[in-house]
Design an enzyme around this catalytic site. Structure first.
Site, mmCIF file in Angstrom:
data_model
loop_
_atom_site.group_PDB
_atom_site.id
_atom_site.type_symbol
_atom_site.label_atom_id
_atom_site.label_comp_id
_atom_site.label_asym_id
_atom_site.label_seq_id
_atom_site.Cartn_x
_atom_site.Cartn_y
_atom_site.Cartn_z
ATOM 1 N N ALA A 131 3.853 1.510 -0.999
ATOM 2 C CA ALA A 131 4.960 1.660 -2.430
ATOM 3 C C ALA A 131 3.622 2.185 -3.319
ATOM 4 C CB ALA A 131 5.323 0.456 -2.402
ATOM 5 N N TYR A 152 0.419 -1.621 0.414
ATOM 6 C CA TYR A 152 0.187 -0.148 -0.217
ATOM 7 C C TYR A 152 1.427 1.561 0.246
ATOM 8 C CZ TYR A 152 -3.218 3.554 1.094
ATOM 9 O OH TYR A 152 -3.895 4.699 2.114
ATOM 10 N N LYS A 194 1.136 3.837 -3.305
ATOM 11 C CA LYS A 194 1.196 5.295 -2.745
ATOM 12 C C LYS A 194 2.641 6.293 -3.429
ATOM 13 C CE LYS A 194 -3.163 5.928 -1.682
ATOM 14 N NZ LYS A 194 -4.466 6.228 -1.995
HETATM 15 N N1 LIG Z 1 -8.784 7.323 6.393
HETATM 16 C C1 LIG Z 1 -7.246 7.569 6.273
HETATM 17 O O1 LIG Z 1 -6.886 7.723 7.112
HETATM 18 C C2 LIG Z 1 -6.084 7.399 5.000
HETATM 19 C C3 LIG Z 1 -4.920 8.472 4.963
HETATM 20 C C4 LIG Z 1 -3.999 8.080 4.253
HETATM 21 C C5 LIG Z 1 -4.460 8.158 2.646
HETATM 22 N N2 LIG Z 1 -5.735 7.741 2.437
HETATM 23 C C6 LIG Z 1 -6.204 7.927 1.269
HETATM 24 O O2 LIG Z 1 -7.536 8.688 0.934
HETATM 25 C C7 LIG Z 1 -8.554 8.025 -0.040
HETATM 26 C C8 LIG Z 1 -10.160 7.813 0.596
HETATM 27 O O3 LIG Z 1 -10.255 6.949 1.436
HETATM 28 P P1 LIG Z 1 -11.474 7.701 2.859
HETATM 29 O O4 LIG Z 1 -10.257 7.309 3.919
HETATM 30 O O5 LIG Z 1 -12.458 8.301 2.537
HETATM 31 O O6 LIG Z 1 -12.016 5.445 2.938
HETATM 32 P P2 LIG Z 1 -12.928 5.724 2.774
HETATM 33 O O7 LIG Z 1 -14.022 5.367 3.672
HETATM 34 O O8 LIG Z 1 -12.692 3.944 2.437
HETATM 35 O O9 LIG Z 1 -13.229 6.204 0.826
HETATM 36 C C9 LIG Z 1 -12.594 4.866 -0.215
HETATM 37 C C10 LIG Z 1 -14.468 5.688 -1.503
HETATM 38 O O10 LIG Z 1 -13.217 4.602 -2.505
HETATM 39 C C11 LIG Z 1 -14.010 4.241 -3.200
HETATM 40 N N3 LIG Z 1 -13.084 3.352 -4.307
HETATM 41 C C12 LIG Z 1 -12.253 2.034 -3.780
HETATM 42 N N4 LIG Z 1 -11.967 1.458 -4.853
HETATM 43 C C13 LIG Z 1 -11.843 2.064 -5.844
HETATM 44 C C14 LIG Z 1 -12.309 2.241 -7.461
HETATM 45 N N5 LIG Z 1 -11.517 1.622 -8.260
HETATM 46 N N6 LIG Z 1 -13.477 2.848 -7.950
HETATM 47 C C15 LIG Z 1 -14.106 3.514 -7.930
HETATM 48 N N7 LIG Z 1 -14.166 4.097 -6.497
HETATM 49 C C16 LIG Z 1 -13.495 3.099 -5.403
HETATM 50 C C17 LIG Z 1 -14.862 3.232 -1.791
HETATM 51 O O11 LIG Z 1 -15.777 3.537 -2.310
HETATM 52 P P3 LIG Z 1 -16.860 1.563 -2.829
HETATM 53 O O12 LIG Z 1 -16.483 0.822 -1.824
HETATM 54 O O13 LIG Z 1 -18.376 1.910 -3.796
HETATM 55 O O14 LIG Z 1 -16.071 1.994 -4.830
HETATM 56 C C18 LIG Z 1 -15.180 4.130 -1.496
HETATM 57 O O15 LIG Z 1 -16.020 5.422 -0.997
HETATM 58 C C19 LIG Z 1 -7.969 6.642 -0.523
HETATM 59 O O16 LIG Z 1 -7.284 7.360 -1.643
HETATM 60 C C20 LIG Z 1 -7.460 6.175 0.845
HETATM 61 O O17 LIG Z 1 -5.960 5.286 0.147
HETATM 62 C C21 LIG Z 1 -6.838 7.056 4.269
#
Ligand SMILES: NC(=O)c1ccc[n+]([C@@H]2O[C@H](COP(=O)([O-])OP(=O)(O)OC[C@H]3O[C@@H](n4cnc5c(N)ncnc54)[C@H](OP(=O)(O)O)[C@@H]3O)[C@@H](O)[C@H]2O)c1
Length: 246
Positions: A152, A150, A154
């Site tokens: 890597a 993960y 990002k």
């Molecule tokens: N929360 C944290 O602490 C954190 C920290 C660092 C980075 N991030 C990054 O922030 C971003 C948003 O994540 P989040 O924290 O808000 O978590 P989240 O609530 O799990 O949101 C991720 C969203 O992306 C959608 N998704 C995933 N794969 C997809 C695909 N192939 N096509 C279209 N939609 C897709 C999911 O919906 P569906 O499953 O319905 O498609 C979900 O709504 C991600 O890139 C994550 O890696 C999060």
């Protein structure tokens, strides 16, 4: 001026907060994702909050070329802001497996979920991106922490961002990565977040709190604003100054 904004993964967490932020500013917002229910909820929340622009959802897996072509056909001719937010740590959902084949599968799955989603969506929308527009992709503190496939993935996203900033920069379009630390109120961790882990992540910040989706959304909104026009090819950390996550 009303802008057209596309937020991938806009049904939950950071993506939803971002969609609501742009909708509150009067922009036309399109949210994408793979599940209809959370997307519909984002649209309903935006309308309830008084959005004056269009707020629509389009089912689209951002790693599918076919679904991206269908998405492009449904969008207006011009897109001012693209937020490549879709992603997450696919290791959380991976079946237990042993051997090189299983390892290859987990790495490829995280690469597809976090790099290809942004690369393919940006390429699919490239012709529609408005001159002087903005592309923002969501990275992670994991990129700097030695966090397996993960992290890597990002890190690769940040590298690609430098490249695409050069390509799109010829049209005045900026491209940046917003790299969150621990953000609560998302589906990211599934049921894996323990009270102890949360405490450790908060203790690693300088301001002693978890991030909120709105913290990230505001930074994305700024990058797409007139004030952010000379910021490109950057990684902006939104993590409360977190230094360690172990
Ligand atoms: N929360 C944290 O602490 C954190 C920290 C660092 C980075 N991030 C990054 O922030 C971003 C948003 O994540 P989040 O924290 O808000 O978590 P989240 O609530 O799990 O949101 C991720 C969203 O992306 C959608 N998704 C995933 N794969 C997809 C695909 N192939 N096509 C279209 N939609 C897709 C999911 O919906 P569906 O499953 O319905 O498609 C979900 O709504 C991600 O890139 C994550 O890696 C999060």
């Amino acid at each position: 001026m009303t802008r057209t904004v596309v937020v991938t993964g806009g049904g939950t967490g950071i993506g939803r907060a971002t969609a609501l932020r742009f909708a509150a500013a009067g922009d036309d917002v399109y949210v994408t994702g793979r599940r209809p229910e959370p997307l519909a909820e984002t649209v309903a929340l935006a309308l309830k909050a008084g959005a004056t622009g269009t707020v629509e959802s389009v089912l689209c897996d951002s790693s599918s070329a076919e679904q991206l072509r269908a998405l492009v056909a449904q969008l207006p001719d011009t897109v001012d802001v693209l937020v490549n937010n879709a992603g997450g740590n696919t290791d959380f959902d991976a079946a237990d497996g042993e051997g090189l084949e299983a390892l290859a599968e987990t790495w490829l799955t995280n690469f597809r979920a976090n790099v290809l989603t942004a690369v393919l969506t940006t390429e699919a929308l490239a012709d529609k991106l408005a001159d002087n527009g903005a592309v923002v992709s969501i990275g992670s503190i994991a990129a700097d922490k030695g966090a397996g496939s993960y992290g890597a993935a990002k890190a690769a996203l940040a590298s690609w961002n430098v490249y695409v900033a050069g390509v799109l920069g010829e049209r005045g379009i900026t491209a940046n990565v917003v790299s969150p630390g621990y953000i609560g109120e998302t589906e990211f961790f599934r049921d894996r977040m323990t009270a102890q882990r949360r405490e450790t992540l908060i203790a690693a910040t300088k301001n002693g709190r978890a991030g909120e989706p709105d913290d990230v959304a505001e930074t994305i909104f700024f990058l797409a604003s007139p004030g952010g026009r000379h910021l490109s090819a950057q990684v902006l950390n939104v993590n409360g100054g977190a230094q360690t996550t172990r």
